[in-house]
Scaffold this active site. Structure first.
Site: not given
Length: 305
Positions: A148, A238, A268
């Site tokens: 991320s 996502e 995610h």
């Protein structure tokens, strides 16, 4: 091995993330809640966690089995640049240590809003440089991985290492990388983990008074040529899927050796739940095999202390 059905874990995670990442909570409260929830994600048998430091920042050195290892990975955790820590990502890092047969160093880089851009990038670059100069490995055997925000930070770190220091990491492992935090173009406003009500203000907090087109902040907007071999794993449901897909296309156009694994069943950074879900554990095994294939064996690496 993981033993819970994937739909059950997904259903349980949604309310947990809605609580811990509630934008109405203060940043310190969100961080604390995430760390309180982290022990649900257990460690592989034989995990050894050593507290250390890289370039003046706290870090954890994680191994599974023998503590002396010939290779190392720098891992940059996610959390929208405003949350996350070695504690929240300890289970993921330990599974990656097992999959790579390496020592995995998880950096506790500075977080926004207290420390906006480029604090996290400065910390990550300095940590990698110290890792390869003082911990018995070199860049040819040392990848960087991250999820991320940590995935975007991984790309930005590799770019600055090449441009300012003439150093190219062995490979990059990117789990749903957030490579353009300033973008507000999303297909929907929430998925199992993320909500735009959390990530958009976090991006603003990280940017501070900077330029959202700065490639150190948004590496997708910068020069991607010359980056090392890269594996991207991303869930197709996502919020970030379109952004990650576009980034992969730009990497390919820049001539980067990139492999993309789309995960239609996973959410995610489901890798955090590798101790709970077989498919998440398998994704880390795949990531580990990719990183390991780009490592060169070096002298044994101790704990660096």
């Amino acid at each position: 091995m993981p033993q819970f059905p994937l739909p059950l874990v997904r259903a349980a995670l949604r309310p947990m993330y809605r609580l811990t990442l509630n934008p109405r909570l203060s940043y310190p409260m969100r961080r604390r809640l995430l760390e309180l929830a982290a022990p649900i994600q257990t460690l592989p048998s034989g995990t050894v966690v050593q507290q250390t430091a890289l370039a003046g920042r706290p870090a954890e050195r994680i191994t599974v089995g023998a503590t002396e290892r010939r290779t190392a990975v720098l891992y940059l955790h996610g959390g929208a640049y405003t949350a996350g820590s070695p504690a929240t990502h300890r289970s993921l890092a330990a599974h990656l240590a097992a999959a790579t047969g390496s020592a995995v160093y998880v950096l506790d880089y500075r977080l926004a809003p207290e420390n906006p851009y480029p604090a996290a990038l400065d910390d990550a670059v300095a940590a990698y440089l110290e890792l390869i100069t003082e911990h018995g490995v070199d860049a040819a055997s040392t990848p960087i991985a991250g999820d991320s925000a940590g995935g975007g930070l991984t790309v930005a770190t590799a770019r600055r290492l090449a441009d300012r220091h003439g150093v190219t990491p062995a490979a990059l492992g990117l789990l749903s990388p957030w490579v353009d935090p300033g973008s507000r173009t999303v297909p929907f406003d929430r998925d199992t983990v993320l909500t735009t009500g959390w990530v958009f203000p976090s991006a603003d907090a990280y940017l501070g008074g900077g330029d959202p087109a700065d490639p150190g902040f948004a590496p997708m907007r910068g020069d991607l040529s010359g980056l090392p071999p890269t594996l991207i794993q991303v869930g197709t449901t996502e919020v970030l899927y379109p952004q990650v897909s576009e980034f992969a296309r730009r990497l390919q156009a820049a001539g980067v050796d990139v492999r993309v694994t789309e995960q239609p069943r996973l959410w995610h950074v489901a890798h955090l739940q590798a101790s709970l879900v077989r498919e998440a554990a398998e994704a880390i095994v795949d990531l580990g095999a990719f990183l390991r294939s780009h490592m060169l064996a070096e002298p044994l690496v101790g704990d660096g202390r």
